[in-house]
Design a protein around this motif. Structure first.
Motif, short mmCIF file in Angstrom:
data_model
loop_
_atom_site.label_atom_id
_atom_site.label_comp_id
_atom_site.label_asym_id
_atom_site.label_seq_id
_atom_site.Cartn_x
_atom_site.Cartn_y
_atom_site.Cartn_z
N LEU A 65 0.81 -1.23 0.00
CA LEU A 65 0.00 0.00 0.00
C LEU A 65 0.84 1.28 0.00
O LEU A 65 0.56 2.20 -0.78
CB LEU A 65 -0.97 -0.01 1.18
CG LEU A 65 -2.25 -0.82 0.97
CD1 LEU A 65 -3.00 -0.99 2.28
CD2 LEU A 65 -3.16 -0.15 -0.04
N PRO A 66 1.85 1.41 0.86
CA PRO A 66 2.66 2.65 0.82
C PRO A 66 3.35 2.85 -0.53
O PRO A 66 3.46 3.98 -1.01
CB PRO A 66 3.67 2.45 1.95
CG PRO A 66 3.04 1.45 2.87
CD PRO A 66 2.26 0.54 1.98
N LYS A 67 3.81 1.75 -1.14
CA LYS A 67 4.48 1.86 -2.45
C LYS A 67 3.48 2.31 -3.51
O LYS A 67 3.82 3.13 -4.38
CB LYS A 67 5.09 0.51 -2.83
CG LYS A 67 6.11 -0.01 -1.83
CD LYS A 67 6.55 -1.42 -2.18
CE LYS A 67 7.44 -2.01 -1.08
NZ LYS A 67 7.80 -3.42 -1.34
N ILE A 68 2.26 1.78 -3.46
CA ILE A 68 1.23 2.21 -4.41
C ILE A 68 0.93 3.69 -4.21
O ILE A 68 0.77 4.45 -5.17
CB ILE A 68 -0.05 1.36 -4.24
CG1 ILE A 68 0.22 -0.09 -4.65
CG2 ILE A 68 -1.20 1.94 -5.06
CD1 ILE A 68 -0.93 -1.05 -4.38
N GLY A 69 0.87 4.13 -2.92
CA GLY A 69 0.61 5.53 -2.63
C GLY A 69 1.69 6.44 -3.16
O GLY A 69 1.42 7.57 -3.59
N GLU A 70 2.95 5.98 -3.11
CA GLU A 70 4.06 6.79 -3.62
C GLU A 70 4.03 6.88 -5.14
O GLU A 70 4.24 7.95 -5.73
CB GLU A 70 5.39 6.16 -3.17
CG GLU A 70 5.66 6.30 -1.68
CD GLU A 70 6.92 5.56 -1.28
OE1 GLU A 70 7.63 5.05 -2.19
OE2 GLU A 70 7.20 5.47 -0.07
N GLN A 71 3.77 5.75 -5.79
CA GLN A 71 3.80 5.73 -7.26
C GLN A 71 2.55 6.35 -7.87
O GLN A 71 2.64 7.03 -8.90
CB GLN A 71 3.95 4.29 -7.75
CG GLN A 71 5.27 3.65 -7.36
CD GLN A 71 5.37 2.21 -7.84
OE1 GLN A 71 4.61 1.77 -8.70
NE2 GLN A 71 6.32 1.47 -7.29
N ARG A 72 1.38 6.11 -7.24
CA ARG A 72 0.12 6.59 -7.79
C ARG A 72 -0.71 7.23 -6.68
O ARG A 72 -1.65 6.61 -6.15
CB ARG A 72 -0.65 5.42 -8.41
CG ARG A 72 0.06 4.75 -9.59
CD ARG A 72 -0.13 5.51 -10.87
NE ARG A 72 -1.53 5.62 -11.17
CZ ARG A 72 -2.28 4.64 -11.69
NH1 ARG A 72 -1.74 3.47 -11.95
NH2 ARG A 72 -3.55 4.83 -11.94
N PRO A 73 -0.40 8.45 -6.25
CA PRO A 73 -1.14 9.09 -5.16
C PRO A 73 -2.64 9.14 -5.45
O PRO A 73 -3.07 9.53 -6.53
CB PRO A 73 -0.55 10.51 -5.12
CG PRO A 73 0.81 10.36 -5.71
CD PRO A 73 0.68 9.31 -6.77
N GLY A 74 -3.42 8.69 -4.49
CA GLY A 74 -4.87 8.75 -4.63
C GLY A 74 -5.50 7.55 -5.28
O GLY A 74 -6.73 7.46 -5.36
N LEU A 75 -4.70 6.57 -5.77
CA LEU A 75 -5.28 5.37 -6.39
C LEU A 75 -5.93 4.52 -5.30
O LEU A 75 -5.26 4.06 -4.37
CB LEU A 75 -4.18 4.57 -7.09
CG LEU A 75 -4.62 3.24 -7.75
CD1 LEU A 75 -5.59 3.50 -8.88
CD2 LEU A 75 -3.39 2.47 -8.24
#
Length: 456
Positions: A65-75
């Protein structure tokens, strides 16, 4: 529904069912059994929503989840997990997942949540890595797949970092103090003291002053606050009045209905309203029968870890355990399982063994309202009186009769439908009404009916 959904689950059946359902709803779907592939899609800018399992062969959905937040904020990310514990729900909330669903999940429910996620405005993500769960915390028997327990988990996750007082109610043995401890242990105050205060602590020479000093700005739990006498209640009120800026968080547990005790003059109104910032009701074991096998397995595994023989329930024995009323709730179930482990010699627990042990346990009449054994009618009357009282002497809006009937009728039909797997003929027979009458009520009350398909 419109958008592209990324589905990550190592279960082929779940991938297939979700792909078919989302495609029929108008979405484009990319499905994978690999966390590495999912993260590559996210990095490439694919997807408007992610639906991910937690435990994958090459990764962990919560840790991603944190990695997804970094790569795609708001996804938005919907987490699905077979680890049906309060810790999983809290970790998902901490990592700012859009939603969390336990397995087995209800497909129509997941589709509704997916639609909300696709329609929700995109906000920058600020996800933090989920905390590790300590060995002791992972041992807590706060597990359950039932809707009642999942709702409780979500509420705990929402309130754990607020400043509001928390009042936790429920029958003896349901795990009220475990809920309080979990709220503290997963909150921002987890490194600060957790102080349990009862009648003895309040009556001590240093009394409230000593309790506050020990807690600092951690957490104070007033255990079974409904049993405290008037003097102890007054001391707690004065304690609230003494709080400064660095005040401890206050939680309380109670078996008894404090609103009823307040109406009877046995509980201070000013203390009742100070404690009731957030009300959490822990369901009895009779209200979550589907969790009994899960809890039984948990206690069998715990006994084996403690060096006792490894035993399993036979089908007939487990059926008997499920049908028992469990007046002592989870605590009684744990003690019963441990007794069966210690006293038996065969690996499988037989129906005769279970019957012999449960035959010596106290029984309970159905439809009791609280620890005092109120009938359902008394519980309803108490809530209605409180409803009128909350209007401060002003009459409620007109149309009260139909509103109250709808409040009772809707959950009754929903629970009956759930118990019969969505079979309307069985449900109508269970309720004792005509099937056409049931259909009309389902339409009028906007109740969603589905033949529940459990997905593991």
């Amino acid at each position: 529904m419109d958008g592209t959904v990324l589905v990550a689950d190592d279960d082929r059946t779940i991938r297939t069912v979700l792909t078919q359902a989302l495609t029929r709803a108008g979405c484009k779907v990319h499905a994978t059994s690999s966390m590495v592939t999912l993260m590559r899609w996210v990095d490439e800018g694919k997807g408007d929503l992610v639906i991910s399992d937690v435990i994958m062969p090459d990764g962990n959905g919560l840790e991603a989840l944190p990695k997804i937040g970094e790569q795609r904020p708001g996804l938005p990310v919907i987490v699905i997990s077979a680890q049906n514990t309060i810790m999983t729900a809290i970790q998902a909330a901490e990592a700012e997942a859009f939603d969390y669903l336990p397995k087995p999940f209800d497909l129509p429910d997941l589709m509704k949540r997916a639609a909300r996620a696709l329609d929700a405005p995109r906000k920058p993500a600020t996800a933090a890595p989920p905390r590790e769960i300590g060995k002791g915390e992972g041992d807590l028997p706060l597990v359950g797949r039932t809707p009642a327990m999942q709702s409780l988990y979500r509420l705990v996750a929402r309130v754990m970092n607020t400043e509001l007082p928390v009042l936790i109610t429920g029958e003896s043995g349901t795990g009220k103090s475990l809920i309080a401890r979990a709220i503290h242990d997963f909150s921002d105050r987890r490194s600060l003291p957790f102080v349990i205060a009862g009648a003895a602590e309040l009556a001590a020479p240093d009394g409230p002053v000593g309790i506050v000093a020990r807690a600092r700005n951690g957490t104070i739990l007033f255990d079974e606050v409904g049993d405290l006498d008037e003097t102890a209640q007054a001391r707690i009120v004065r304690m609230f009045d003494s709080f400064g800026d660095a005040a401890p968080r206050v939680m309380a547990t109670s078996q008894s209905d404090l609103s009823r005790r307040m109406e009877a003059g046995a509980f201070r109104a000013d203390l009742f309203y100070r404690l009731g910032g957030v009300a959490i009701t822990v369901p009895s074991l009779r209200e979550r029968v589907e969790d009994i096998p899960l809890l039984a397995d948990h206690f069998l595994a715990r006994a084996a870890r403690d060096g006792l023989p490894l035993r399993v329930f036979g089908d007939e024995a487990l059926g008997l355990v499920r049908r028992y009323s469990w007046p002592g709730n989870v605590r009684q179930l744990e003690n019963t399982v441990r007794r069966l482990v210690v006293t038996g010699s065969e690996e499988e627990i037989s129906h005769e063994e279970a019957k012999a042990v449960l035959g010596n346990q106290p029984a309970m009449e159905p439809l009791t309202g609280n620890a005092q054994g109120d009938k359902l009618q008394s519980s309803v009357a108490r809530h209605l009186r409180r409803y009128f009282d909350l209007h401060g002497g002003v009459l409620p809006p007109p149309g009260l009769y139909q509103r109250i009937l709808r409040e009772v009728e809707t959950p009754l039909i929903e629970i009956a439908l759930d118990a019969t797997g969505g079979n309307q003929a069985k449900c109508a027979d269970l309720l004792g009404i005509n099937r056409n009458t049931l259909r009309k009520k389902i339409t009028d009350l906007d109740i969603h009916v589905t033949r529940r398909r459990k997905l593991m």
